[in-house]
Write an enzyme that holds these catalytic residues in place. Structure first.
Site, PDB file in Angstrom:
ATOM      1  N   THR A  49       0.795  -1.219  -0.044  1.00  0.00           N
ATOM      2  CA  THR A  49       0.010   0.069   0.077  1.00  0.00           C
ATOM      3  C   THR A  49       0.968   1.038   0.043  1.00  0.00           C
ATOM      4  OG1 THR A  49      -0.401   0.842   2.199  1.00  0.00           O
ATOM      5  CG2 THR A  49      -1.830  -1.569   1.211  1.00  0.00           C
ATOM      6  N   GLU A  50       0.775   1.998  -0.695  1.00  0.00           N
ATOM      7  CA  GLU A  50       1.232   2.989  -0.755  1.00  0.00           C
ATOM      8  C   GLU A  50       1.503   4.640   0.502  1.00  0.00           C
ATOM      9  OE1 GLU A  50      -1.621   4.945  -4.521  1.00  0.00           O
ATOM     10  OE2 GLU A  50      -2.083   3.399  -3.356  1.00  0.00           O
ATOM     11  N   ASN A  51       0.017   4.177   1.365  1.00  0.00           N
ATOM     12  CA  ASN A  51       0.333   4.345   3.008  1.00  0.00           C
ATOM     13  C   ASN A  51       1.157   4.190   3.850  1.00  0.00           C
ATOM     14  OD1 ASN A  51      -1.920   2.493   2.875  1.00  0.00           O
ATOM     15  ND2 ASN A  51      -2.326   2.817   4.216  1.00  0.00           N
ATOM     16  N   GLY A  52       2.434   2.822   3.707  1.00  0.00           N
ATOM     17  CA  GLY A  52       3.278   2.158   4.247  1.00  0.00           C
ATOM     18  C   GLY A  52       2.916   0.697   4.901  1.00  0.00           C
TER      19      GLY A  52
END
Length: 220
Positions: A49-52
């Site tokens: 995920t781009e949020n980590g």
């Protein structure tokens, strides 16, 4: 018209077929988030995920959600054993390094050459394009999940996109409620239809030139 819940899940289920053992996969917002629930349980894959998060799982059981765990769209998720957490800079480093095997994204329009427009409708307020450009350019395989037509019945698969582009010739596959297309060498190949639609249904509601395979499979 928007898609019903059952139809959205069927598109996600078809997309999950493309995920193979050992892959690192990113799921976009919308229908793509549903794909996590249909990945075969015995596959050893890592959802990014781009949020980590690397090692995201599917949707948690109702009542067991963790307010600190969400996907890039802000929806609750579970995690797999061995998952790791990091900041967004590291998350985008993974993308830009070309380490993602597959990204599954939504779109507003896709052209017959695989051009993707998925970040803005002119005149509409949006918070930004997010990771769409990076994902569409850097992932080894880009799969688009979307409605076949917009709410007015206009085709979303077109000869040339009228909306601002996210990336040129970025799509490898398009999966809608009606069909599965492959984008190859600037052409759009119809290889599969979604039951109960027919090839003629697909041709009539697609605004692009299509190469129809001699043998068309049907996904139930």
């Amino acid at each position: 018209m928007g898609l019903g819940i059952e139809t959205r899940h069927r598109i996600a289920r078809r997309a999950a077929v493309e995920i193979k053992n050992g892959m690192i996969v990113n799921l976009g917002i919308g229908i793509p988030t549903l794909v996590a629930d249909y990945i075969e349980k015995d596959l050893h894959i890592m959802l990014h995920t781009e949020n980590g998060i690397l090692g995201m799982g599917g949707s948690p059981e109702e009542g067991s959600e963790d307010g600190n765990l969400s996907n890039a769209g802000g929806y609750p998720v579970s995690i797999q054993p061995g998952a790791s957490y990091f900041d967004s800079a590291t998350a985008f480093g993974i993308i830009r390094k070309g380490l993602l095997d597959v990204t599954i994204l939504g779109a507003l329009e896709v052209s017959e050459k695989g051009d993707i427009a998925n970040w803005i409708v002119p005149g509409k307020r949006v918070p930004g394009m997010g990771g769409a450009i990076d994902l569409a350019q850097k992932a080894k395989k880009v799969i688009i999940l979307m409605n076949h037509t917009d709410k007015y019945g206009n085709p979303k698969i077109v000869s040339n996109c009228s909306l601002p582009l996210t990336v040129r010739e970025g799509a490898d596959m398009i999966i809608t409620e009606k069909a599965v297309f492959h984008c190859e060498e600037g052409k759009l190949y119809l290889r599969e239809i979604m039951s109960p639609y027919t090839v003629e249904d697909v041709i009539q509601t697609t605004g692009a030139s299509i190469v129809v395979n001699e043998q068309i499979s049907v996904f139930q």
